[in-house]
Design a protein around this motif. Sequence first.
Motif, PDB file in Angstrom:
ATOM      1  N   LYS A  72       0.999  -0.842   0.427  1.00  0.00           N
ATOM      2  CA  LYS A  72       0.237   0.020   0.384  1.00  0.00           C
ATOM      3  C   LYS A  72       1.188   1.473  -0.195  1.00  0.00           C
ATOM      4  O   LYS A  72       1.962   1.259  -0.052  1.00  0.00           O
ATOM      5  CB  LYS A  72      -1.364  -0.061   1.404  1.00  0.00           C
ATOM      6  N   SER A  73       0.568   2.433   0.204  1.00  0.00           N
ATOM      7  CA  SER A  73       1.098   3.776   0.228  1.00  0.00           C
ATOM      8  C   SER A  73       2.661   3.558   0.921  1.00  0.00           C
ATOM      9  O   SER A  73       3.444   4.559   0.863  1.00  0.00           O
ATOM     10  CB  SER A  73       0.190   4.782   0.067  1.00  0.00           C
ATOM     11  N   LYS A  75       5.678   2.622   3.050  1.00  0.00           N
ATOM     12  CA  LYS A  75       6.078   1.232   2.910  1.00  0.00           C
ATOM     13  C   LYS A  75       7.152   1.449   4.305  1.00  0.00           C
ATOM     14  O   LYS A  75       8.005  -0.086   4.234  1.00  0.00           O
ATOM     15  CB  LYS A  75       6.816   2.005   1.743  1.00  0.00           C
ATOM     16  N   ALA A  92      -2.416   9.433   1.706  1.00  0.00           N
ATOM     17  CA  ALA A  92      -2.287   8.267   0.985  1.00  0.00           C
ATOM     18  C   ALA A  92      -3.008   8.469  -0.295  1.00  0.00           C
ATOM     19  O   ALA A  92      -3.501   8.498  -0.661  1.00  0.00           O
ATOM     20  CB  ALA A  92      -3.439   7.410   1.550  1.00  0.00           C
ATOM     21  N   LYS A  93      -1.886   7.177  -1.205  1.00  0.00           N
ATOM     22  CA  LYS A  93      -2.270   6.924  -2.364  1.00  0.00           C
ATOM     23  C   LYS A  93      -3.004   6.337  -2.590  1.00  0.00           C
ATOM     24  O   LYS A  93      -4.081   5.704  -1.981  1.00  0.00           O
ATOM     25  CB  LYS A  93      -0.543   6.902  -3.397  1.00  0.00           C
TER      26      LYS A  93
END
Length: 145
Positions: A72-73, A75, A92-93
């Motif tokens: 997910k966004s 890392k 958040a992407k």
Amino acid sequence: MKRSQLFIISLVALGLSGCDQSSKAFSLPPGDMAQGEQVFMDMQCLSCHILDGYERPEGEWELSVALGGKGKSLKTYGELVTSVINPSHKLAKGHDMSSIQVDGKSVMPVYNDVMTVSELVDLVTFLESKYELEPYDPTIYNLHH
Ligand code: HEC
């Protein structure tokens, strides 16, 4: 000994001590996962988030930002901590921007005035267990410049 030799020796010493980068990386002390889960429930994070294995409270929720998982966004550990204490730092992407931010600010509340550091530590320990994060990658400064 010449000053230039001393300088080189100190550079080498610095370089050697720099081998253990993990001790320099930012990280909170280990927390209590069960307490962290309690904080997560008490602070009603589920009113905007979905997390595998956790049922959302009754009601209609406009937001369903997924937490946990891999790829997910988030890392790194550093990003996880940042997203809790400074939600607007990086949004958040993969979400509809109009629903997650207003004027560039995350709609996620800032809990910094209501959450104790111990609660934060526990919460992050709990959340971290739900992610597959990369180990923290500290900045390594080049001493030769
Ligand atoms: C009012 C809604 C709302 C509440 C309540 C809320 N969040 Fe969020 N949260 C968001 C939104 C929207 C985002 C995505 C935008 C951003 O990155 O800030 C987000 C992002 C995040 C992220 C980063 C996710 C990613 O993939 O980048 C984490 C971690 C997070 N929230 C944790 C929490 C925790 C823990 C709580 C409870 C203490 C909480 N949130 C409460 C709305 C909320």
